[in-house]
Design an enzyme around this catalytic site. Structure first.
Site, short mmCIF file in Angstrom:
data_model
loop_
_atom_site.label_atom_id
_atom_site.label_comp_id
_atom_site.label_asym_id
_atom_site.label_seq_id
_atom_site.Cartn_x
_atom_site.Cartn_y
_atom_site.Cartn_z
N ASN A 148 0.88 -1.17 0.00
CA ASN A 148 0.00 0.00 0.00
C ASN A 148 0.91 1.22 0.00
O ASN A 148 1.49 1.56 1.02
CB ASN A 148 -0.90 -0.02 1.24
CG ASN A 148 -1.73 1.25 1.38
OD1 ASN A 148 -1.75 2.08 0.47
ND2 ASN A 148 -2.40 1.39 2.51
N HIS A 159 -9.59 1.13 4.80
CA HIS A 159 -8.32 1.33 5.50
C HIS A 159 -8.56 2.28 6.68
O HIS A 159 -9.35 3.22 6.58
CB HIS A 159 -7.27 1.91 4.55
CG HIS A 159 -5.89 1.87 5.14
ND1 HIS A 159 -5.48 2.80 6.08
CD2 HIS A 159 -4.87 1.00 4.97
CE1 HIS A 159 -4.23 2.49 6.45
NE2 HIS A 159 -3.84 1.42 5.79
N GLU A 219 -6.99 4.68 7.77
CA GLU A 219 -6.78 6.11 7.47
C GLU A 219 -8.01 6.70 6.80
O GLU A 219 -8.30 7.89 6.97
CB GLU A 219 -5.51 6.27 6.61
CG GLU A 219 -4.26 6.02 7.45
CD GLU A 219 -3.08 5.45 6.69
OE1 GLU A 219 -3.05 5.50 5.45
OE2 GLU A 219 -2.15 4.94 7.37
N GLU A 229 -5.37 -4.84 10.49
CA GLU A 229 -4.35 -3.81 10.70
C GLU A 229 -4.64 -3.08 12.00
O GLU A 229 -5.46 -2.15 12.03
CB GLU A 229 -4.37 -2.80 9.54
CG GLU A 229 -4.01 -3.41 8.20
CD GLU A 229 -3.44 -2.35 7.25
OE1 GLU A 229 -2.39 -2.64 6.68
OE2 GLU A 229 -4.02 -1.26 7.12
N GLY A 285 2.54 2.40 10.77
CA GLY A 285 3.50 3.48 10.60
C GLY A 285 4.20 3.89 11.90
O GLY A 285 4.83 4.92 11.97
N LYS A 319 0.12 4.20 -0.20
CA LYS A 319 -0.51 5.38 0.41
C LYS A 319 -0.28 6.59 -0.51
O LYS A 319 -0.20 6.43 -1.73
CB LYS A 319 -0.01 5.59 1.84
CG LYS A 319 -0.18 4.31 2.68
CD LYS A 319 -0.04 4.50 4.14
CE LYS A 319 -0.24 3.16 4.85
NZ LYS A 319 -0.23 3.27 6.30
N GLY A 372 2.88 -1.13 4.24
CA GLY A 372 2.94 0.30 3.95
C GLY A 372 4.36 0.72 3.63
O GLY A 372 4.87 0.50 2.53
N SER A 411 3.41 -2.08 10.34
CA SER A 411 4.85 -2.16 10.55
C SER A 411 5.43 -3.53 10.23
O SER A 411 6.41 -3.96 10.84
CB SER A 411 5.21 -1.74 11.98
OG SER A 411 4.82 -0.38 12.20
P1 13P Z 1 3.05 0.42 7.66
O1 13P Z 1 3.55 -0.88 7.09
O2 13P Z 1 3.77 1.62 7.15
O3 13P Z 1 2.93 0.36 9.14
O4 13P Z 1 1.55 0.60 7.10
C1 13P Z 1 0.67 -0.45 7.21
C2 13P Z 1 -0.54 -0.13 6.43
O5 13P Z 1 -1.31 0.74 6.81
C3 13P Z 1 -0.76 -0.84 5.17
O6 13P Z 1 -2.03 -0.61 4.68
#
Ligand code: 13P
Length: 247
Positions: A9, A95, A97, A166, A172, A11, A231, A210
């Site tokens: 992803n 997601h 976010e 997640e 993140g 983002k 991510g 992560s």
């Molecule tokens: P990270 O791997 O940066 O923690 O992000 C995970 C994520 O939100 C994937 O959709």
């Protein structure tokens, strides 16, 4: 055994130049993968990345969101048929976010999953608890509620979805769920899927939060972890490829 899925992803990261370097490096290193691989790119770059992925089978194209509507007066939204036009195989829905910054409710997420299924795109349905929900002992209830809405709307074709667990506190932050913590929640989700379908053993449940080149193998070894949604580490070709080879 289920064929695992490793989905990047990106983002809101990338540029024409950076995307080309990243995708070419992934394709150069991927060989014949032992798992399914996808990159979920920002909508403006679907055409570019579709072009870069053309003519190969190892890496599929994904989107990060999809409109619940098929067409019409929905300024700024991208429909399932538009995604299909670029050969998109997967779409992230719900997601954290988007739930957090765009107010997406469980019902909205369920309708987005339906919009994807309606055009033959596999929705990757994201669920997960916040830190305060975990600390209040609500993790299982939260993820069950989030998945229940999707099952309610899409029960007849639930085997066509992918689920991604997640935990919001792990995204993140560099704080990964331990393999045991992740497995516990995956088992909860699996049993909920079993209640909805006799074929639930074949539904992939990804872990995200992560996940990186160093911790992927241990997470992916858990019995109910069928892949990863990556991510930050998906923006570095060597890390992403290491995770894919761990799968
Ligand atoms: P990270 O791997 O940066 O923690 O992000 C995970 C994520 O939100 C994937 O959709």
């Amino acid at each position: 055994m289920i064929r695992k899925l490793i989905a990047g992803n990106w983002k809101m990261n990338g540029s024409l130049e950076a995307n080309e370097v990243l995708v070419r490096a992934i394709l150069a290193g991927v060989g014949t993968p032992g798992c399914d691989i996808a990159v979920c790119v920002p909508a403006p770059y679907l055409a570019q990345v579709a072009g870069l992925l053309k003519g190969q089978q190892s890496v599929a194209l994904g989107a990060q969101d999809i409109s619940r509507h098929a067409q019409g007066a929905y300024t700024g939204e991208v429909s399932g048929s538009m995604l299909r036009d670029f050969g998109t195989r997967y779409a992230l829905v719900g997601h954290s976010e988007r739930r957090q910054y765009h107010g997406e409710t469980d019902e909205a997420v369920a309708l987005k999953a339906k919009a994807a299924l309606d055009v033959g795109i596999t929705p990757i349905v994201c669920v997960g608890e916040t830190l305060s929900e975990r600390e209040a002992g609500q993790t299982d209830d939260v993820v069950r509620r989030q998945l229940a809405a999707v099952i309610h709307e899409n029960g007849h074709c639930i085997t066509e979805i992918v689920v991604a667990y997640e935990p919001v506190w792990a995204i993140g932050t560099g704080k990964t769920a331990t393999p045991a913590q992740a497995q516990q929640v995956h088992a909860v989700l699996r049993s909920q899927l079993h209640a909805a379908s006799t074929a639930a053993a074949g539904i992939r449940i990804l872990y995200g939060g992560s996940m990186n080149a160093a911790n992927a193998a241990e997470l992916l070894a858990q019995p109910d972890i069928d892949g990863g949604l990556i991510g930050g580490a998906s923006l570095k070709a060597p890390d992403f490829l290491t995770i894919a080879s761990a799968a």
